[in-house]
Design a protein around this motif. Structure first.
Motif, PDB file in Angstrom:
ATOM      1  N   MET A   1      36.905  21.059  22.998  1.00  0.00           N
ATOM      2  CA  MET A   1      36.746  19.871  22.136  1.00  0.00           C
ATOM      3  C   MET A   1      38.093  19.430  21.575  1.00  0.00           C
ATOM      4  O   MET A   1      38.474  18.271  21.629  1.00  0.00           O
ATOM      5  CB  MET A   1      35.775  20.209  20.992  1.00  0.00           C
ATOM      6  CG  MET A   1      35.542  19.050  20.020  1.00  0.00           C
ATOM      7  SD  MET A   1      34.526  17.763  20.742  1.00  0.00           S
ATOM      8  CE  MET A   1      34.354  16.668  19.352  1.00  0.00           C
ATOM      9  N   ASP A   3      41.111  20.276  22.699  1.00  0.00           N
ATOM     10  CA  ASP A   3      42.020  19.879  23.778  1.00  0.00           C
ATOM     11  C   ASP A   3      41.722  18.470  24.257  1.00  0.00           C
ATOM     12  O   ASP A   3      42.637  17.693  24.535  1.00  0.00           O
ATOM     13  CB  ASP A   3      41.895  20.860  24.948  1.00  0.00           C
ATOM     14  CG  ASP A   3      42.469  22.231  24.598  1.00  0.00           C
ATOM     15  OD1 ASP A   3      43.247  22.303  23.632  1.00  0.00           O
ATOM     16  OD2 ASP A   3      42.127  23.212  25.281  1.00  0.00           O
ATOM     17  N   ASN A   4      40.425  18.126  24.336  1.00  0.00           N
ATOM     18  CA  ASN A   4      40.041  16.771  24.764  1.00  0.00           C
ATOM     19  C   ASN A   4      40.513  15.731  23.767  1.00  0.00           C
ATOM     20  O   ASN A   4      40.971  14.652  24.149  1.00  0.00           O
ATOM     21  CB  ASN A   4      38.523  16.684  24.929  1.00  0.00           C
ATOM     22  CG  ASN A   4      38.025  17.447  26.142  1.00  0.00           C
ATOM     23  OD1 ASN A   4      38.789  17.675  27.093  1.00  0.00           O
ATOM     24  ND2 ASN A   4      36.769  17.848  26.120  1.00  0.00           N
ATOM     25  N   PHE A   5      40.399  16.065  22.475  1.00  0.00           N
ATOM     26  CA  PHE A   5      40.840  15.131  21.435  1.00  0.00           C
ATOM     27  C   PHE A   5      42.347  14.898  21.513  1.00  0.00           C
ATOM     28  O   PHE A   5      42.821  13.763  21.427  1.00  0.00           O
ATOM     29  CB  PHE A   5      40.461  15.672  20.052  1.00  0.00           C
ATOM     30  CG  PHE A   5      40.998  14.836  18.917  1.00  0.00           C
ATOM     31  CD1 PHE A   5      40.388  13.652  18.557  1.00  0.00           C
ATOM     32  CD2 PHE A   5      42.139  15.244  18.224  1.00  0.00           C
ATOM     33  CE1 PHE A   5      40.897  12.874  17.520  1.00  0.00           C
ATOM     34  CE2 PHE A   5      42.648  14.471  17.188  1.00  0.00           C
ATOM     35  CZ  PHE A   5      42.019  13.286  16.834  1.00  0.00           C
ATOM     36  N   MET A   7      44.244  15.325  24.132  1.00  0.00           N
ATOM     37  CA  MET A   7      44.560  14.594  25.361  1.00  0.00           C
ATOM     38  C   MET A   7      44.271  13.103  25.205  1.00  0.00           C
ATOM     39  O   MET A   7      45.076  12.256  25.604  1.00  0.00           O
ATOM     40  CB  MET A   7      43.743  15.170  26.517  1.00  0.00           C
ATOM     41  CG  MET A   7      44.078  14.563  27.872  1.00  0.00           C
ATOM     42  SD  MET A   7      43.170  15.349  29.221  1.00  0.00           S
ATOM     43  CE  MET A   7      43.864  17.022  29.148  1.00  0.00           C
ATOM     44  N   GLN A   8      43.123  12.769  24.589  1.00  0.00           N
ATOM     45  CA  GLN A   8      42.764  11.368  24.380  1.00  0.00           C
ATOM     46  C   GLN A   8      43.739  10.693  23.420  1.00  0.00           C
ATOM     47  O   GLN A   8      44.180   9.556  23.651  1.00  0.00           O
ATOM     48  CB  GLN A   8      41.339  11.274  23.821  1.00  0.00           C
ATOM     49  CG  GLN A   8      40.808   9.852  23.669  1.00  0.00           C
ATOM     50  CD  GLN A   8      40.636   9.131  24.989  1.00  0.00           C
ATOM     51  OE1 GLN A   8      40.589   9.760  26.049  1.00  0.00           O
ATOM     52  NE2 GLN A   8      40.554   7.814  24.946  1.00  0.00           N
ATOM     53  N   SER A  10      46.822  11.555  22.918  1.00  0.00           N
ATOM     54  CA  SER A  10      48.101  11.430  23.624  1.00  0.00           C
ATOM     55  C   SER A  10      48.099  10.211  24.547  1.00  0.00           C
ATOM     56  O   SER A  10      49.095   9.489  24.640  1.00  0.00           O
ATOM     57  CB  SER A  10      48.391  12.694  24.436  1.00  0.00           C
ATOM     58  OG  SER A  10      48.466  13.825  23.595  1.00  0.00           O
ATOM     59  N   LYS A  11      46.961   9.979  25.218  1.00  0.00           N
ATOM     60  CA  LYS A  11      46.844   8.818  26.098  1.00  0.00           C
ATOM     61  C   LYS A  11      46.946   7.519  25.301  1.00  0.00           C
ATOM     62  O   LYS A  11      47.643   6.583  25.705  1.00  0.00           O
ATOM     63  CB  LYS A  11      45.513   8.859  26.857  1.00  0.00           C
ATOM     64  CG  LYS A  11      45.444   9.890  27.963  1.00  0.00           C
ATOM     65  CD  LYS A  11      44.098   9.823  28.675  1.00  0.00           C
ATOM     66  CE  LYS A  11      44.016  10.840  29.803  1.00  0.00           C
ATOM     67  NZ  LYS A  11      42.685  10.815  30.472  1.00  0.00           N
TER      68      LYS A  11
END
Length: 339
Positions: A1, A3-5, A7-8, A10-11
């Motif tokens: 959870m 890591d996904n946050f 990554m999002q 960062s994008k």
């Protein structure tokens, strides 16, 4: 959870940075092409026309790449329909005015004042929406517009105090703002002709503008400026021209990308913050000294623009909620009647 946050986030940060870098770089490159004392090219319409040619060429290049790698690159099919060219022509004339007056404004005023000089787009959006579409505006939105107008007039006054005011630059900025507003309104009517594709509309708009700009810069007497231009045959000049054209072409993509990864509201707020950063960078880069009132004018323009964006966003959400409530009410009434 987590890591996904990350990554999002960062994008999103990368997309916002890409939008800022592309937009700010395009403004500074255009300023160099239009009024650099080192370049000494007094042909703003020719520069604008060349950028239209570059955009058309890049559209064709992207279509060719999409043909070779259809799975990796998505770009709409491009044809050359005279009928569509003629139907798009009224919008193309507005589009031509928009980019020409933008460049003429940038040529006549400093980069630091550029955002204030063409800050009346929101005000013209309200006026043109009422005149052409009959859409009324809330009191809060009108107050935001009043703040923008106040910032604009204060900025003009401060430029006058510093003897750096260009009347023509202000006029070009106002006309650019008007054309931006009209372009947004008429684009909605023309988009169905090109199957709703922004890229196809970009292609046809720039073909028409390329044809219209040729007699325009000839009638403006820019041919003599081109004949006496020493750097016309230098590769460095054309590299800068190509870079400016590529950045202009990329703006449609990075704008859409920022909206996709954030939202239209966040995009507008990002654009306002970018304008603030661009002003600070310009003042620092050109070693300009500005008064507190000058900075206040910029603050009013940015405050009015961002407030208008927020107010309109809230109003649209409220209207959508009211519409959904009305649909549910009608649905329940029908169910009760059938029961």
């Amino acid at each position: 959870m987590g890591d996904n946050f990350v990554m999002q986030a960062s994008k999103i940060a990368a997309v916002v940075v890409l939008y800022w870098v592309t937009s700010i770089s395009m403004v500074f490159l255009n300023k160099y092409l239009l009024s650099s004392p080192e370049l000494r090219l007094d042909a703003p319409l020719f520069v604008t026309c060349s950028q239209c040619w570059i955009t058309v060429a890049l559209c064709l290049v992207m279509r060719a790449i999409a043909n070779v790698w259809p799975a990796q690159v998505h770009f709409p099919h491009l044809d050359l329909s005279v009928d569509i060219l003629l139907q798009v022509l009224p919008l193309s004339i507005i589009f031509m005015g928009m980019i020409a007056f933008n460049n003429l404004c940038l040529k006549s005023v400093g980069v630091a004042f550029y955002n204030v000089g063409r800050s009346l787009t929101t005000v013209f959006n309200v006026i043109m929406s009422y005149v052409l579409l009959g859409q009324t505006t809330s009191l809060r939105s009108l107050i935001c517009c009043a703040i923008i107008i106040g910032g604009f007039w204060l900025g003009v006054d401060q430029e006058s105090q510093h003897n750096s005011l260009s009347i023509l630059g202000i006029l070009y900025g106002v006309l650019a703002s008007l054309c931006v507003s009209l372009n947004a309104i008429y684009m909605k009517k023309i988009l169905p002709l090109v199957e709703g594709s922004i890229w196809r509309l970009t292609y046809y708009n720039n073909i028409n503008a390329s044809l219209l700009f040729v007699p325009a810069f000839l009638l403006a007497g820019e041919s003599s400026a081109l004949l006496t231009f020493n750097n016309f045959g230098h590769i460095s000049f054309w590299v800068v021209m190509l870079a400016s054209g590529c950045l202009g072409f990329s703006m449609s993509y990075v704008t859409g990308l920022q909206i996709k990864f954030t939202s239209p509201l966040t995009h507008n707020i990002s654009g306002t913050a970018k304008a603030c950063a661009q002003t600070v960078i310009a003042v620092s880069y050109f070693h300009e000294v500005k008064t507190l009132l000058w900075w206040t004018s910029n603050f009013f323009v940015l405050l009015g623009s961002s407030s208008y964006t927020w107010v309109r966003g809230m109003e649209m959400k409220r209207a959508q909620k009211d519409f959904m409530d009305e649909v549910r009410t009608e649905s329940l009434e029908k169910e009760n009647e059938s029961a």
